[in-house]
Design a protein around this motif. Sequence first.
Motif, PDB file in Angstrom:
ATOM      1  N   SER A 158       0.830  -1.217   0.000  1.00  0.00           N
ATOM      2  CA  SER A 158       0.000   0.000   0.000  1.00  0.00           C
ATOM      3  C   SER A 158       0.860   1.261   0.000  1.00  0.00           C
ATOM      4  O   SER A 158       0.509   2.251  -0.659  1.00  0.00           O
ATOM      5  CB  SER A 158      -0.972   0.000   1.179  1.00  0.00           C
ATOM      6  N   THR A 159       1.989   1.227   0.706  1.00  0.00           N
ATOM      7  CA  THR A 159       2.887   2.382   0.702  1.00  0.00           C
ATOM      8  C   THR A 159       3.481   2.590  -0.683  1.00  0.00           C
ATOM      9  O   THR A 159       3.547   3.713  -1.179  1.00  0.00           O
ATOM     10  CB  THR A 159       4.000   2.219   1.755  1.00  0.00           C
ATOM     11  N   LEU A 160       3.896   1.511  -1.318  1.00  0.00           N
ATOM     12  CA  LEU A 160       4.440   1.608  -2.670  1.00  0.00           C
ATOM     13  C   LEU A 160       3.380   2.106  -3.650  1.00  0.00           C
ATOM     14  O   LEU A 160       3.640   2.989  -4.469  1.00  0.00           O
ATOM     15  CB  LEU A 160       4.991   0.253  -3.126  1.00  0.00           C
ATOM     16  N   ALA A 161       2.176   1.569  -3.548  1.00  0.00           N
ATOM     17  CA  ALA A 161       1.104   1.959  -4.470  1.00  0.00           C
ATOM     18  C   ALA A 161       0.752   3.438  -4.333  1.00  0.00           C
ATOM     19  O   ALA A 161       0.360   4.071  -5.323  1.00  0.00           O
ATOM     20  CB  ALA A 161      -0.131   1.097  -4.221  1.00  0.00           C
ATOM     21  N   SER A 162       0.914   3.988  -3.141  1.00  0.00           N
ATOM     22  CA  SER A 162       0.549   5.394  -2.937  1.00  0.00           C
ATOM     23  C   SER A 162       1.723   6.355  -3.075  1.00  0.00           C
ATOM     24  O   SER A 162       1.564   7.559  -2.868  1.00  0.00           O
ATOM     25  CB  SER A 162      -0.099   5.565  -1.557  1.00  0.00           C
ATOM     26  N   SER A 163       2.887   5.844  -3.456  1.00  0.00           N
ATOM     27  CA  SER A 163       4.040   6.734  -3.617  1.00  0.00           C
ATOM     28  C   SER A 163       3.844   7.598  -4.862  1.00  0.00           C
ATOM     29  O   SER A 163       3.125   7.214  -5.789  1.00  0.00           O
ATOM     30  CB  SER A 163       5.342   5.934  -3.686  1.00  0.00           C
ATOM     31  N   PRO A 164       4.476   8.764  -4.892  1.00  0.00           N
ATOM     32  CA  PRO A 164       4.298   9.663  -6.047  1.00  0.00           C
ATOM     33  C   PRO A 164       4.731   8.996  -7.355  1.00  0.00           C
ATOM     34  O   PRO A 164       5.702   8.244  -7.394  1.00  0.00           O
ATOM     35  CB  PRO A 164       5.220  10.844  -5.722  1.00  0.00           C
ATOM     36  N   ALA A 223      12.517  -4.448  -7.098  1.00  0.00           N
ATOM     37  CA  ALA A 223      11.935  -5.209  -5.988  1.00  0.00           C
ATOM     38  C   ALA A 223      12.982  -6.096  -5.307  1.00  0.00           C
ATOM     39  O   ALA A 223      13.121  -6.092  -4.083  1.00  0.00           O
ATOM     40  CB  ALA A 223      10.775  -6.058  -6.487  1.00  0.00           C
ATOM     41  N   GLU A 224      13.724  -6.843  -6.100  1.00  0.00           N
ATOM     42  CA  GLU A 224      14.740  -7.737  -5.540  1.00  0.00           C
ATOM     43  C   GLU A 224      15.861  -6.960  -4.862  1.00  0.00           C
ATOM     44  O   GLU A 224      16.332  -7.344  -3.791  1.00  0.00           O
ATOM     45  CB  GLU A 224      15.307  -8.650  -6.623  1.00  0.00           C
ATOM     46  N   ALA A 225      16.286  -5.862  -5.477  1.00  0.00           N
ATOM     47  CA  ALA A 225      17.323  -5.031  -4.852  1.00  0.00           C
ATOM     48  C   ALA A 225      16.811  -4.440  -3.543  1.00  0.00           C
ATOM     49  O   ALA A 225      17.545  -4.364  -2.558  1.00  0.00           O
ATOM     50  CB  ALA A 225      17.755  -3.916  -5.806  1.00  0.00           C
ATOM     51  N   GLY A 226      15.552  -4.028  -3.542  1.00  0.00           N
ATOM     52  CA  GLY A 226      14.961  -3.497  -2.317  1.00  0.00           C
ATOM     53  C   GLY A 226      14.956  -4.520  -1.201  1.00  0.00           C
ATOM     54  O   GLY A 226      15.278  -4.195  -0.044  1.00  0.00           O
ATOM     55  N   SER A 233       8.120 -13.609  -1.193  1.00  0.00           N
ATOM     56  CA  SER A 233       6.734 -13.170  -1.416  1.00  0.00           C
ATOM     57  C   SER A 233       6.637 -11.648  -1.367  1.00  0.00           C
ATOM     58  O   SER A 233       5.859 -11.045  -2.110  1.00  0.00           O
ATOM     59  CB  SER A 233       5.774 -13.816  -0.419  1.00  0.00           C
ATOM     60  N   TRP A 234       7.439 -11.028  -0.507  1.00  0.00           N
ATOM     61  CA  TRP A 234       7.470  -9.556  -0.472  1.00  0.00           C
ATOM     62  C   TRP A 234       8.014  -9.016  -1.790  1.00  0.00           C
ATOM     63  O   TRP A 234       7.483  -8.052  -2.333  1.00  0.00           O
ATOM     64  CB  TRP A 234       8.337  -9.059   0.678  1.00  0.00           C
ATOM     65  N   ALA A 235       9.080  -9.624  -2.305  1.00  0.00           N
ATOM     66  CA  ALA A 235       9.661  -9.173  -3.572  1.00  0.00           C
ATOM     67  C   ALA A 235       8.648  -9.317  -4.704  1.00  0.00           C
ATOM     68  O   ALA A 235       8.517  -8.424  -5.552  1.00  0.00           O
ATOM     69  CB  ALA A 235      10.938  -9.946  -3.890  1.00  0.00           C
ATOM     70  N   ALA A 236       7.924 -10.427  -4.732  1.00  0.00           N
ATOM     71  CA  ALA A 236       6.912 -10.633  -5.771  1.00  0.00           C
ATOM     72  C   ALA A 236       5.813  -9.583  -5.666  1.00  0.00           C
ATOM     73  O   ALA A 236       5.364  -9.038  -6.684  1.00  0.00           O
ATOM     74  CB  ALA A 236       6.326 -12.039  -5.662  1.00  0.00           C
ATOM     75  N   ALA A 237       5.385  -9.284  -4.452  1.00  0.00           N
ATOM     76  CA  ALA A 237       4.343  -8.273  -4.252  1.00  0.00           C
ATOM     77  C   ALA A 237       4.835  -6.887  -4.678  1.00  0.00           C
ATOM     78  O   ALA A 237       4.088  -6.112  -5.294  1.00  0.00           O
ATOM     79  CB  ALA A 237       3.895  -8.254  -2.794  1.00  0.00           C
ATOM     80  N   LEU A 238       6.092  -6.585  -4.366  1.00  0.00           N
ATOM     81  CA  LEU A 238       6.668  -5.299  -4.789  1.00  0.00           C
ATOM     82  C   LEU A 238       6.746  -5.196  -6.307  1.00  0.00           C
ATOM     83  O   LEU A 238       6.358  -4.177  -6.890  1.00  0.00           O
ATOM     84  CB  LEU A 238       8.057  -5.117  -4.172  1.00  0.00           C
ATOM     85  N   SER A 239       7.249  -6.246  -6.956  1.00  0.00           N
ATOM     86  CA  SER A 239       7.372  -6.181  -8.421  1.00  0.00           C
ATOM     87  C   SER A 239       6.005  -6.114  -9.088  1.00  0.00           C
ATOM     88  O   SER A 239       5.828  -5.370 -10.060  1.00  0.00           O
ATOM     89  CB  SER A 239       8.217  -7.340  -8.964  1.00  0.00           C
ATOM     90  N   ASP A 240       5.015  -6.836  -8.565  1.00  0.00           N
ATOM     91  CA  ASP A 240       3.653  -6.749  -9.111  1.00  0.00           C
ATOM     92  C   ASP A 240       3.109  -5.326  -8.988  1.00  0.00           C
ATOM     93  O   ASP A 240       2.504  -4.801  -9.918  1.00  0.00           O
ATOM     94  CB  ASP A 240       2.703  -7.708  -8.379  1.00  0.00           C
ATOM     95  N   THR A 241       3.337  -4.714  -7.840  1.00  0.00           N
ATOM     96  CA  THR A 241       2.855  -3.353  -7.621  1.00  0.00           C
ATOM     97  C   THR A 241       3.563  -2.370  -8.547  1.00  0.00           C
ATOM     98  O   THR A 241       2.924  -1.466  -9.112  1.00  0.00           O
ATOM     99  CB  THR A 241       3.043  -2.953  -6.143  1.00  0.00           C
ATOM    100  N   LEU A 242       4.861  -2.552  -8.713  1.00  0.00           N
ATOM    101  CA  LEU A 242       5.589  -1.680  -9.638  1.00  0.00           C
ATOM    102  C   LEU A 242       5.062  -1.824 -11.066  1.00  0.00           C
ATOM    103  O   LEU A 242       4.893  -0.834 -11.780  1.00  0.00           O
ATOM    104  CB  LEU A 242       7.092  -1.983  -9.589  1.00  0.00           C
ATOM    105  N   ARG A 243       4.783  -3.049 -11.496  1.00  0.00           N
ATOM    106  CA  ARG A 243       4.234  -3.259 -12.846  1.00  0.00           C
ATOM    107  C   ARG A 243       2.877  -2.578 -12.993  1.00  0.00           C
ATOM    108  O   ARG A 243       2.581  -1.972 -14.030  1.00  0.00           O
ATOM    109  CB  ARG A 243       4.161  -4.746 -13.172  1.00  0.00           C
ATOM    110  N   ALA A 290      11.384   7.411  -8.489  1.00  0.00           N
ATOM    111  CA  ALA A 290      12.076   6.326  -9.183  1.00  0.00           C
ATOM    112  C   ALA A 290      11.672   5.001  -8.521  1.00  0.00           C
ATOM    113  O   ALA A 290      11.421   4.963  -7.310  1.00  0.00           O
ATOM    114  CB  ALA A 290      13.581   6.521  -9.090  1.00  0.00           C
ATOM    115  N   PRO A 291      11.590   3.912  -9.278  1.00  0.00           N
ATOM    116  CA  PRO A 291      11.146   2.635  -8.705  1.00  0.00           C
ATOM    117  C   PRO A 291      11.908   2.229  -7.441  1.00  0.00           C
ATOM    118  O   PRO A 291      11.285   1.847  -6.444  1.00  0.00           O
ATOM    119  CB  PRO A 291      11.355   1.634  -9.842  1.00  0.00           C
ATOM    120  N   ILE A 292      13.231   2.331  -7.450  1.00  0.00           N
ATOM    121  CA  ILE A 292      13.995   1.900  -6.272  1.00  0.00           C
ATOM    122  C   ILE A 292      13.731   2.827  -5.086  1.00  0.00           C
ATOM    123  O   ILE A 292      13.707   2.373  -3.942  1.00  0.00           O
ATOM    124  CB  ILE A 292      15.511   1.772  -6.584  1.00  0.00           C
ATOM    125  N   GLU A 293      13.496   4.096  -5.339  1.00  0.00           N
ATOM    126  CA  GLU A 293      13.181   5.040  -4.259  1.00  0.00           C
ATOM    127  C   GLU A 293      11.811   4.732  -3.662  1.00  0.00           C
ATOM    128  O   GLU A 293      11.637   4.778  -2.441  1.00  0.00           O
ATOM    129  CB  GLU A 293      13.245   6.485  -4.763  1.00  0.00           C
TER     130      GLU A 293
END
Length: 188
Positions: free
Chosen positions: A68-74, A147-150, A124-134, A78-81
């Motif tokens: 939810s934090t990632l989804a609401s980011s500006p 996501a993986e670097a994060g 599972s966190w990495a997968a959720a992050l990459s899905d959200t980024l996509r 940048a993706p890594i930020e």
Amino acid sequence: MGRWEPDARGRLEQAALALYGERGYEQTTVAEIAARAGLTERTFFRHFADKREVLFAGSGALRDLIVSTLASSPDSAAPIEAVATALQAAGAVLQERREYAQQRQSVIAANAELRERELIKLASWAAALSDTLRRRGVTEPAASLAAEAGIAVFRIAFERWINESTGNDLPHLIRDSLDELKAVTAGK
């Protein structure tokens, strides 16, 4: 403590962690955890699927917070930020439970099955992050790489946080670890 005292879940967590520390994860039974907490085995199973889940029960809520934090980011982030900001939000939650996190990690480090479960959680966190980024429009491989670097940044920061006595907070260590990663990849 009597059976009807409040916070059964918290009491079970505390009892399990104490017993895992005293006797080891493998040697501790659900019956012993429940007895230490002053509860029944039936009550234990109302809160946890098995004794392993005592250590991983909050991971879904943390994953949801990260997403939810990632989804609401500006959109301009940048993706890594954006990933780092999301992981810092999880770090802020964990910060409040440092002693618990240290005890939990000690139990996990001593057991191969639990280490494997921890890696599955992080995957599972990495997968959720990459899905959200996509969903935010980040293409591959950038979404997966961020996501993986994060998650790698988070793991390094978490290890430092539980092992250091410097008093640095976890969100700060996450940011420092990301800065280190940026320096490494920039060749500095």
